[in-house]
Design a protein around this motif. Structure first.
Motif: not given
Length: 237
Positions: A43-52, A84-94
């Motif tokens: 999973f690469y956050a700069d390529a797609e969203s967790p939902e996708h 990725f920088p900012g991962i600590s605030g990403s509830d979607e990645v969780a």
């Protein structure tokens, strides 16, 4: 035996290219003693969203499930999440944790690190009640300064090595050192296909048994399974 890191789902990433290849990989895994396999597509956050990502994963999972024979390991699903920088605030990645566990597999970037990465990952754990498993920790060594690499293993994360780590002269010393120190929490195949990046858990076992004995290998396997079961029972904060 648990394999916590694999790229078994068809056409999700640079792993399996077809349902047929996935089934072949699973059968080979079973032959090498794997009873539970975790699919951890990139999973690469700069390529797609967790939902996708989750939608693609559900589609690939359905295609594979329809073709699964009986004689293959049990499958669980997660992701190999690139930091990725900012991962600590990403509830979607969780949401990309492994199955119903509180474990999430994180891949560190293949650049020189700073302590800021460790701080943010610790914040991510606290924010979402997760426990980070750092993927294939042996692979980062050539790019890191010694001080920051030593600092890595002082962090309260869980560490995963690939089976390949015990087979390569470049990484074997580190893999055995982590095992001897009780810091090798999980082993994964990181298998991508049946040819260039196959399942090699049996070869890793043979190497460990030759150098440390059967009891050392059994302890490694049993500790990983017990730890995985423990985090499967914990509720997230």
């Amino acid at each position: 035996m648990l394999d916590i890191h694999s790229h078994i789902l068809p056409k999700m990433d640079d792993g399996s290219k077809s349902v047929e290849m996935s089934v072949e990989m699973l059968r080979e895994s079973r032959c090498q003693g794997i009873t539970t396999m975790v699919s951890t597509s990139h999973f690469y956050a700069d390529a797609e969203s967790p939902e996708h990502f989750l939608k693609r994963r559900a589609h690939a999972q359905q295609r594979l499930t329809e073709a699964l024979p009986d004689d293959v390991p049990a499958l669980l699903y997660g992701a190999e999440v690139l930091y990725f920088p900012g991962i600590s605030g990403s509830d979607e990645v969780a949401r990309l944790s492994i199955g119903d566990t509180s474990l999430i597999l994180i891949e560190l970037p293949f650049v020189q690190w700073s302590s800021r990465i460790f701080d943010e990952l610790s914040t991510f754990e606290r924010n979402f009640g997760l426990h980070i498993v750092l993927a294939h920790v042996e692979r980062y060594q050539p790019l890191q300064k010694r001080a920051i690499y030593r600092e890595l293993f002082e962090q309260p994360f869980l560490f995963q090595c690939n089976a390949e780590a015990f087979l390569s002269a470049r990484s074997r010393r580190l893999a055995f050192d982590l095992m001897d120190r009780g810091l090798l929490h999980f082993l994964g195949s990181d298998c991508h296909n049946t040819t260039t990046r196959p399942q090699r858990m049996q070869q890793a076992r043979d190497t460990v048994v030759k150098r440390r004995g059967e009891d050392a290998w059994n302890a490694l396997v049993e500790n990983a399974e017990s730890r995985f079961a423990l985090y499967s029972q914990r509720e997230r904060a």
